[in-house]
Design a protein around this motif. Structure first.
Motif, PDB file in Angstrom:
ATOM      1  N   ALA A  29      39.925  43.429  27.061  1.00  0.00           N
ATOM      2  CA  ALA A  29      41.167  44.033  27.830  1.00  0.00           C
ATOM      3  C   ALA A  29      41.982  45.066  27.208  1.00  0.00           C
ATOM      4  N   CYS A  34      45.406  33.130  31.074  1.00  0.00           N
ATOM      5  CA  CYS A  34      45.941  34.450  30.931  1.00  0.00           C
ATOM      6  C   CYS A  34      46.915  34.475  29.924  1.00  0.00           C
ATOM      7  N   ILE A  60      38.825  49.767  33.445  1.00  0.00           N
ATOM      8  CA  ILE A  60      39.248  48.880  32.103  1.00  0.00           C
ATOM      9  C   ILE A  60      38.943  49.961  31.045  1.00  0.00           C
ATOM     10  N   LEU A  75      36.739  40.854  32.031  1.00  0.00           N
ATOM     11  CA  LEU A  75      37.757  41.237  30.875  1.00  0.00           C
ATOM     12  C   LEU A  75      37.497  40.809  29.602  1.00  0.00           C
ATOM     13  N   TYR A 103      47.849  38.216  28.656  1.00  0.00           N
ATOM     14  CA  TYR A 103      48.210  39.103  29.797  1.00  0.00           C
ATOM     15  C   TYR A 103      49.657  38.786  30.489  1.00  0.00           C
ATOM     16  N   THR A 119      47.823  44.102  29.974  1.00  0.00           N
ATOM     17  CA  THR A 119      47.097  43.651  31.017  1.00  0.00           C
ATOM     18  C   THR A 119      47.982  42.751  31.918  1.00  0.00           C
TER      19      THR A 119
END
Length: 287
Positions: A176, A195, A146, A171, A200, A180
């Motif tokens: 993040a 998410c 990460i 995360l 994401y 991502t």
């Protein structure tokens, strides 16, 4: 990693599906990995077959040191290809046992400087193949990747198997990267919502076509078009009706059409979104 062939799989490669009306990207493939003790695929042949059905770009993922080196070599040769490099979570646990994980990270960081390496991944957590004794090493490696993605400004592709809660927690703790990607998304509606809320991207593979994947299709149905990607994870996860055969990028149209059905959108609209999202995440493939 090889798997035993399914006894109900017909011999030979599946036939090519009808081409897509707008070209898309195979967001995650492994051209360095063979299946069922076969030789690795011929890269030129794979790319040509994919291009013939409207899959004109691929992201090749190298998730161990030999695979990462292969990826860097191949992205220089093929304008259709961008790449990703990382230490896979299962590999991280093995390398930690031998004291070689730090040296592997050093090489991955060097390989990631190549301008056509646009992904740090696949990284993440896998509690299916690695037992409790490997969890600490996997989590340390995930955090390191990460950080590398953020330092290099590259997209992060996440492998998440039987580890949803810890993946999301780490995360959140680490922060993040801007781009991502949940590679081969395998969660339910609740995870998909989390998410999406965090910005994401969710990448769906041939598993979304499987008869027993109702929860996965339900998750797909709530994802906005601007957060979707598609992949093979070849040579595995071949879409129906060819489940069990060796997967390849030319079979992406089967997954795309199944996704369009679930989303109740026409295929050209979905294709355009998938193409646009890929360029947003990874940049241009143009040399």
């Amino acid at each position: 990693m090889s798997k035993k062939p399914r006894t109900d799989t017909p011999p030979g490669p599946p036939p090519a599906p009808a081409p897509l009306p707008i070209a898309v990207v195979d967001n995650h493939t492994h051209l360095d990995i063979s299946r069922d003790e076969n030789d690795p695929p011929q890269v030129e042949s794979v790319l040509a077959a994919a291009r013939a059905v409207g899959v004109d770009r691929v992201v090749q993922i190298g998730c161990d040191l030999p695979g990462a080196r292969f990826t860097v070599e191949q992205v220089d040769r093929h304008p259709q290809m961008l790449g990703g490099v990382a230490v896979h979570p299962n590999e991280a646990a093995k390398l930690a046992d031998t004291g070689a994980l730090s040296a592997a990270w050093t090489e991955i960081e060097q390989l990631a400087t190549h301008p056509r390496i646009r992904v740090i991944g696949e990284t993440g957590l896998d509690y299916f193949r690695t037992g409790p004794e490997g969890i600490a090493a996997q989590q340390d490696s995930f955090r390191w990747h990460i950080d590398l993605a953020k330092r290099t400004g590259k997209a992060l592709q996440i492998h998440d198997r039987d580890s949803h809660d810890d993946v999301m927690r780490i995360l959140e703790e680490e922060g993040a990267p801007k781009s991502t990607v949940m590679h081969c998304f395998s969660g339910d509606i609740n995870l998909a919502r989390q998410c999406v809320e965090r910005g994401y991207y969710l990448s769906f593979s041939g598993t979304v076509t499987f008869k027993n994947a109702r929860e996965l299709r339900n998750a797909l149905a709530i994802v906005p078009l601007e957060r979707l990607l598609v992949e093979t994870d070849a040579p595995f996860l071949t879409p129906a009706p060819h489940r069990g055969a060796t997967n390849s990028s030319y079979l992406i149209p089967l997954t795309v059409r199944a996704m369009a059905d679930v989303l109740a959108v026409d295929v050209p609209t979905l294709c355009q979104a998938l193409s646009d999202n890929s360029e947003q995440v990874y940049g241009t493939w143009a040399v």
